[in-house]
Scaffold this active site. Structure first.
Site, short mmCIF file in Angstrom:
data_model
loop_
_atom_site.label_atom_id
_atom_site.label_comp_id
_atom_site.label_asym_id
_atom_site.label_seq_id
_atom_site.Cartn_x
_atom_site.Cartn_y
_atom_site.Cartn_z
N HIS A 81 -2.96 2.65 -4.34
CA HIS A 81 -1.52 2.82 -4.47
C HIS A 81 -1.08 2.34 -5.86
O HIS A 81 -1.77 1.55 -6.49
CB HIS A 81 -0.76 1.96 -3.46
CG HIS A 81 -1.03 2.26 -2.02
ND1 HIS A 81 -0.70 3.45 -1.43
CD2 HIS A 81 -1.59 1.52 -1.03
CE1 HIS A 81 -1.02 3.43 -0.14
NE2 HIS A 81 -1.57 2.26 0.12
N CYS A 113 -1.40 -3.67 3.07
CA CYS A 113 -1.87 -3.72 1.67
C CYS A 113 -0.69 -3.77 0.70
O CYS A 113 -0.67 -4.60 -0.22
CB CYS A 113 -2.75 -2.52 1.38
SG CYS A 113 -2.00 -0.92 1.75
#
Lengths: 339, 339
Positions: free
Chosen positions: A222, A142
């Site tokens: 994140h 990711c």
């Protein structure tokens, strides 16, 4: 039109999302999904109409006991599939490689695997062509996906001297109740570089990039604090426009008053996104700043879903069934990517 | 020996710590502390033997009602003091300036005030001399203090081309129960630069520095992810040794197995530190890395206490009662700074 037959080995966070994304495509269908043990996700697979295969022979009876109907063993699924997407936990993908080789089925691995599991590490925007007709392809993680999508257009347009990024990482996914930290900020790894920099170099081998990672008590996304020293000095507005043109970068406009990952997820829910997924890099327009040739910005990365469209594109690449532009467009249209 | 008479206006997070630190010095004593209203901290001040003054005349009777004995009004304390340390909430310090001028008492302000409240912004390691005999001095904030302590030796030893720092900030102090975020990572401010870069330039006017700030669900400490492009290329070990020589930088050794702010605070408690304070920058030795001329490292900054020794030094500077080396040594010895 021939429909690509896709098998999905592993039906957890990534696998279930890839299954739904594959099913939404006009040119492929899910031949089945495989799982090691019964749980709510296994039940969900059957309810969603996917043929469920047992990944481990010795545990097949557990599905029986749980009243979950199996279509067979994973080997059968691999044999039947044109492509297998391996979405097993990190490290298991490498263990599965011999199975895919046995049936001569091209396989995609996730970013948790070491790069050398595959012939090529993949990001649709950056290096689609390298995966065409490849037998083993690793869709990068990711964070690496998020960085690659950002770096690719900057390199093409301005040239990149060096990337320096601090990755403020969520401690765990929302459902990972056993993970920390609670109320702490932990350099992780404390010894540089974090693996992300080297991982981005699997996509851009000649790129200068240093990354630092931390973990914080958050689960939603994140956050990247990014510096890119460019080889020229565009103004911030120009850079922002370039990023707004990227189909998998959502440049969050000021008027939305979205200040963090919480509101981003709220927005995804309001827009009816499946599982409130954010497949795009979510990049704050206001944060895009130039100081000399130094670009700075913040972007949030949804760890559970941003690799999903990349997996779909990688399926087309390994089967050589579309070029990059065509595949990305088809994937985006089918999933309605882009706000 | 004449004991410097120090008044402390504001007895909250910073004020109470400065009071205790002043009392620990061999050359100064606390003439009194002032507070706007009674609470557990006001009670604590009296219990600790400090003369308590009311900061606002109209609220003086509230102390009476709470059974807390007042020594008088803040004006009396300011008149009696050789120096006042203003530790009031951000913005109030500027309001108080005329009071200090009225009594011709030199005053220290905290980093929450605008730089222009004072003649000079202060960090003991970087620019002690500039505050000598000054009438109004601003002790820069916790984060600016932490960055200044780090930058000063690097500039002297290697020269600094540019500093780029991401400040992963605690959302609130442990006792600030009303502050967020909960389970989020929030770019803050989302528009660059954060105020920290310009604030560091009040200490190093010609420094090139860009800072980015975020807030996370933590209360214990801030965390800095720092990049310094040096003008030379020392190896990491050499830089680490330079930092280990700095008396207010605690280079956390690998053997301690301290991975974040939680364990740092635990260590401070085990060592018997008052209020588990960490006056030093806590900088992970393992993280000190060089890539070409780019230095990277992580440091944790205890927002409640790292400015405390700086306030003590600033008291000596404005009264011209010691030079930098002498003051820093005296302060460190009295507080037992340095692990």
């Amino acid at each position: 039109m021939y429909m690509l037959q896709v098998g999905i080995n592993g039906y957890g966070t990534i696998g279930k999302r890839v299954a739904d994304a594959v099913r939404a495509q006009p040119d492929m269908e899910v031949v089945g999904v495989a799982k090691t043990r019964p749980n709510f996700e296994a039940e969900g697979a059957v309810e969603n109409g996917y043929s469920l295969y047992a990944a481990i022979e010795e545990r097949a009876e557990l599905f029986d006991e749980a009243g979950i109907e199996l279509a067979g063993m994973v080997e059968e699924m691999v044999e039947e599939a044109d492509v297998v997407v391996d979405a097993c936990p990190s490290g298991i993908g490498a263990d599965n490689k011999s199975l895919y080789e046995e049936y001569d089925t091209p396989a995609l691995y996730q970013g948790g695997e070491d790069a050398d599991v595959a012939d090529v590490s993949f990001n649709a925007r950056a290096n689609y062509e390298e995966a065409v007709d490849a037998q083993h392809v690793r869709v990068v993680s990711c964070n690496t996906t998020g960085l690659s999508r950002l770096i690719a257009p900057l390199r093409e347009e301005y040239g990149v001297e060096k990337v320096r990024a601090t990755l403020v990482r969520r401690g765990g996914d929302p459902a990972q109740t056993g993970r920390g930290p609670i109320n702490d900020i932990v350099p992780n790894p404390v010894k540089l570089p974090s693996h992300h920099g080297p991982d981005v170099k699997t996509i851009f081998p000649d790129l200068a990039i240093d990354t630092l990672g931390l973990k914080v008590p958050a689960t939603l996304m994140h956050m990247h604090s990014v510096n890119v020293s460019l080889e020229s000095e565009p103004d911030a507005e120009e850079v922002r426009e370039l990023l707004e043109e990227q189909s998998r970068i959502f440049v969050v406009p000021e008027r939305m008053d979205i200040d963090g990952a919480g509101k981003l997820k709220e927005y995804a829910m309001d827009r009816g996104r499946p599982r409130a997924d954010l497949w795009e890099n979510c990049l704050w327009g206001e944060s895009v700043s130039m100081e000399g040739n130094d670009l700075y910005l913040f972007q949030a990365i949804h760890q559970e879903s941003d690799v999903v469209p990349e997996n779909v594109d990688a399926i087309r690449a390994v089967t050589n069934s579309a070029d990059a532009r065509e595949s990305i467009e088809t994937t985006n249209d089918a999933l309605e990517i882009g706000f």
